[in-house]
Motif scaffolding. Structure first.
Motif, PDB file in Angstrom:
ATOM      1  N   HIS A   1     -76.535   4.962  55.201  1.00  0.00           N
ATOM      2  CA  HIS A   1     -76.481   5.104  53.746  1.00  0.00           C
ATOM      3  C   HIS A   1     -77.566   6.081  53.290  1.00  0.00           C
ATOM      4  O   HIS A   1     -78.705   6.013  53.740  1.00  0.00           O
ATOM      5  N   PRO A   2     -77.262   7.025  52.377  1.00  0.00           N
ATOM      6  CA  PRO A   2     -78.295   7.963  51.911  1.00  0.00           C
ATOM      7  C   PRO A   2     -79.370   7.233  51.104  1.00  0.00           C
ATOM      8  O   PRO A   2     -79.088   6.217  50.454  1.00  0.00           O
ATOM      9  N   PRO A   3     -80.606   7.719  51.123  1.00  0.00           N
ATOM     10  CA  PRO A   3     -81.683   7.061  50.357  1.00  0.00           C
ATOM     11  C   PRO A   3     -81.444   7.208  48.858  1.00  0.00           C
ATOM     12  O   PRO A   3     -80.938   8.220  48.382  1.00  0.00           O
ATOM     13  N   MET A   4     -81.842   6.185  48.106  1.00  0.00           N
ATOM     14  CA  MET A   4     -81.676   6.182  46.652  1.00  0.00           C
ATOM     15  C   MET A   4     -82.908   5.553  46.012  1.00  0.00           C
ATOM     16  O   MET A   4     -83.475   4.602  46.564  1.00  0.00           O
ATOM     17  N   GLY A   5     -83.296   6.074  44.837  1.00  0.00           N
ATOM     18  CA  GLY A   5     -84.507   5.602  44.160  1.00  0.00           C
ATOM     19  C   GLY A   5     -84.222   4.816  42.914  1.00  0.00           C
ATOM     20  O   GLY A   5     -84.104   3.587  42.944  1.00  0.00           O
ATOM     21  N   SER A   6     -84.104   5.504  41.776  1.00  0.00           N
ATOM     22  CA  SER A   6     -83.919   4.815  40.491  1.00  0.00           C
ATOM     23  C   SER A   6     -82.572   4.100  40.471  1.00  0.00           C
ATOM     24  O   SER A   6     -81.606   4.514  41.124  1.00  0.00           O
ATOM     25  N   PHE A   7     -82.494   3.013  39.665  1.00  0.00           N
ATOM     26  CA  PHE A   7     -81.310   2.137  39.703  1.00  0.00           C
ATOM     27  C   PHE A   7     -81.040   1.588  38.303  1.00  0.00           C
ATOM     28  O   PHE A   7     -81.957   1.230  37.563  1.00  0.00           O
ATOM     29  N   LEU A   8     -79.736   1.493  37.983  1.00  0.00           N
ATOM     30  CA  LEU A   8     -79.290   0.860  36.748  1.00  0.00           C
ATOM     31  C   LEU A   8     -78.022   0.082  37.061  1.00  0.00           C
ATOM     32  O   LEU A   8     -77.026   0.661  37.534  1.00  0.00           O
ATOM     33  N   GLY A   9     -78.064  -1.225  36.837  1.00  0.00           N
ATOM     34  CA  GLY A   9     -76.906  -2.073  37.072  1.00  0.00           C
ATOM     35  C   GLY A   9     -76.486  -2.800  35.825  1.00  0.00           C
ATOM     36  O   GLY A   9     -77.333  -3.384  35.130  1.00  0.00           O
ATOM     37  N   VAL A  10     -75.175  -2.797  35.532  1.00  0.00           N
ATOM     38  CA  VAL A  10     -74.651  -3.422  34.327  1.00  0.00           C
ATOM     39  C   VAL A  10     -73.388  -4.197  34.698  1.00  0.00           C
ATOM     40  O   VAL A  10     -72.506  -3.657  35.366  1.00  0.00           O
ATOM     41  N   PRO A  11     -73.255  -5.466  34.276  1.00  0.00           N
ATOM     42  CA  PRO A  11     -72.032  -6.234  34.567  1.00  0.00           C
ATOM     43  C   PRO A  11     -70.862  -5.778  33.695  1.00  0.00           C
ATOM     44  O   PRO A  11     -71.050  -5.324  32.567  1.00  0.00           O
TER      45      PRO A  11
END
Length: 552
Positions: free
Chosen positions: A128-138
């Protein structure tokens, strides 16, 4: 100083105008996104459009939508921003653990500067490629949480802010409405196909269409109903295997046999209950060429204890898994198809019974009327022979009497052929003898003569019939390989408590010192059944093999 203050005010005014314009542009983009997302009716298309729109709105490099299944895990993952090569390198998609599992347990928006800093983070799957910032919404559909929208790697190394969260939350609300509309559309479409398919299958069966043709309709309609990439029907072969009788989307599987074992289809057949799998590769199906297939369903045709076969359908990897409503609809369709098949088989049995009764009536008429009249004519001619003085006339009368006797024998043979065998579902012994003699025609270059008399179909037990057919096949094979004949005759009859098989030819005859392994096999079969087998040379050339065994 006044000039500097004016410049600062103008700069602040300009920045606020730019912010207002940016907000206006973002609101326009959000409105366009809502319209775009709500414009589709195909569920899989709607899901991908939601993710693509969300990544565009917040300028994210990667996005995904995870669909939550019955066991509170991710049953589908729709990614955006990854190339096919990157997708291929990922060992497996997330299952809903760690940070993604937190969003499932606590369906509230989650915003992070770095994913790895959160205590619930498990890291990424291999490849899996590296990832930093994150936003999760249901994403909610009324009070039900359908899934979660994940966005990562805001471009330019920036972090997601409150405005990004507000925009994605608004989009998620519109997405819930679009997903519900798409689900209702698909549900309506499936029900329409179900009604049409049920009516089509029932009408076809009751109007006299062949069972094979109707089964093909069942497979095609079930595939349409479940939006499947492959649809098959399997029937049992023996006690431990299933055979693919019809396959749509993977026609090369037709005729393939699989062990019941723990396979999805085998489990459905044994239990009489439908079964689903998120990945066909984990079901021990053992079908060549299907190792890379994804979600699958197996539905029994019939209730537990009277299952006739299994309807098995599947999709390509990465597509949405099947849901309980689809499973229930397929089960109802399969139950109706099983009832229709039962009615069709009952109708066929009734037609066959009517045919057999008609044949029995014809046989009785031939025996009670035709044969008796012919026999009376023959007796009259025999008594007339003594009154005729001319030898030529007497010879003609005797020839006519012989012809009447032969006609009576042929009619009796026809009567026996008209009588139904003990097992009407299996080919009769007469039919199997005819088939073997006709098969020998291509090898001999001519059609052998054939005569059958007596109650071959009813008086000869199955084990004796099997030996008789094996003897006939080997004897005809010997004629083909060794006799060099231009004519051959086959006779099979039941007489005096015995079944007698004779094969004669006009070939080169038996070699005095040649190998007779084939004849020894025929003799051993006869001795095993308490009978005998002999081969004699004919005066006119050729050989006659006589194989006889008792029936009791």
């Amino acid at each position: 100083m006044p000039g500097m203050r004016l410049d600062d005010l103008l700069s602040e005014l300009q920045s606020r105008l730019e912010a207002v314009l940016a907000t206006r542009d973002r609101m326009h983009a959000l409105l366009e996104a809502v319209v775009s997302v709500g414009g589709g009716l195909e569920l899989e298309t709607v899901l991908r459009r939601i993710v693509e729109t969300a990544t565009h709105l917040v300028d994210a490099a990667y996005g995904a939508l995870g669909v939550i299944g019955e066991e509170r895990t991710l049953v589908e993952f729709v990614p955006v921003g990854l190339s096919q090569e990157e997708i291929a390198r990922i060992e497996h998609w997330p299952h809903g653990l760690g940070l993604l599992g937190l969003l499932i347990k606590e369906p509230v928006p989650l915003r992070l500067a770095r994913i790895s800093d959160h205590p619930e983070s498990y890291g990424f799957p291999p490849g899996h490629p590296p990832m930093g910032s994150f936003l999760g919404v249901p994403i909610r559909i009324r009070d039900e949480v359908f899934g979660n929208l994940y966005l990562t790697e805001k471009r330019g190394g920036r972090e997601f802010d409150e405005e990004d969260q507000a925009v994605v939350t608004a989009l998620a609300t519109a997405a819930g409405v679009a997903i519900e509309n798409a689900r209702l559309y698909e549900e309506t479409r499936r029900r329409e196909i179900w009604l049409q398919a049920s009516a089509e299958v029932t009408t076809s069966l009751l109007s006299g269409a062949g069972v094979g043709e109707v089964l093909a309709q069942v497979v095609r309609r079930a595939g349409e109903m479940a939006d499947a990439d492959i649809a098959t029907i399997l029937f049992p072969v023996g006690d431990d295997r299933l055979r693919v009788m019809i396959a749509q989307g993977a026609e090369q599987l037709t005729g393939t046999e699989i062990p019941m074992g723990n396979s999805l289809a085998g489990t459905a057949y044994r239990t009489g209950e439908p079964h689903m799998a998120a990945d066909l590769g984990t079901c021990d199906l053992e079908l060549p060429g299907l190792e890379a297939w994804g979600p699958a369903v197996a539905v029994p045709l019939g209730a537990a204890g009277s299952v006739r076969g299994v309807l098995a359908i599947g999709k390509r990897p990465g597509r949405m898994p099947y849901t309980l409503p689809i499973l229930r609809m397929l089960k109802a369709f399969a139950d109706q198809a099983a009832i229709a098949l039962e009615l069709a088989e009952t109708r066929q049995h009734a037609e066959r019974l009517g045919l057999l009764e008609e044949r029995d009536r014809i046989a009785k008429d031939l025996h009670d009327v035709v044969i008796q009249r012919l026999f009376a004519v023959a007796m009259t001619l025999m008594s007339t022979v003594r009154l005729v003085d001319r030898p030529e006339t007497s010879a003609r009368l005797r020839h006519a009497i012989d012809e009447l006797d032969e006609t009576i024998r042929q009619i009796r043979s026809t009567i026996f052929a008209l009588q139904p065998p003990q097992d009407i579902d299996e080919p009769s012994l007469r039919a199997r003898i005819v088939e073997q003699v006709e098969n020998a025609r291509g090898h001999l270059g001519f059609m052998p003569g054939l005569r059958m008399e007596g109650r071959l179909d009813n008086a000869v037990p199955a084990p004796v019939a099997d030996h008789l057919l094996a003897v006939l096949q080997e004897a005809l094979s010997n004629v083909v390989r060794h006799a060099k004949a231009s004519k051959a005759e086959v006779s099979a009859e039941v007489r005096d408590g015995q079944v007698i098989l004779m094969i004669s030819d006009n070939g080169v005859g038996l070699p005095p010192d040649g190998r007779r392994s084939g004849l020894r096999n025929l003799q051993e079969r006869a001795l095993r059944l308490g009978g005998e087998c002999e081969a004699v040379a004919l005066d006119v050339g050729g050989t006659r093999v006589t194989w006889r065994v008792p029936l009791a």
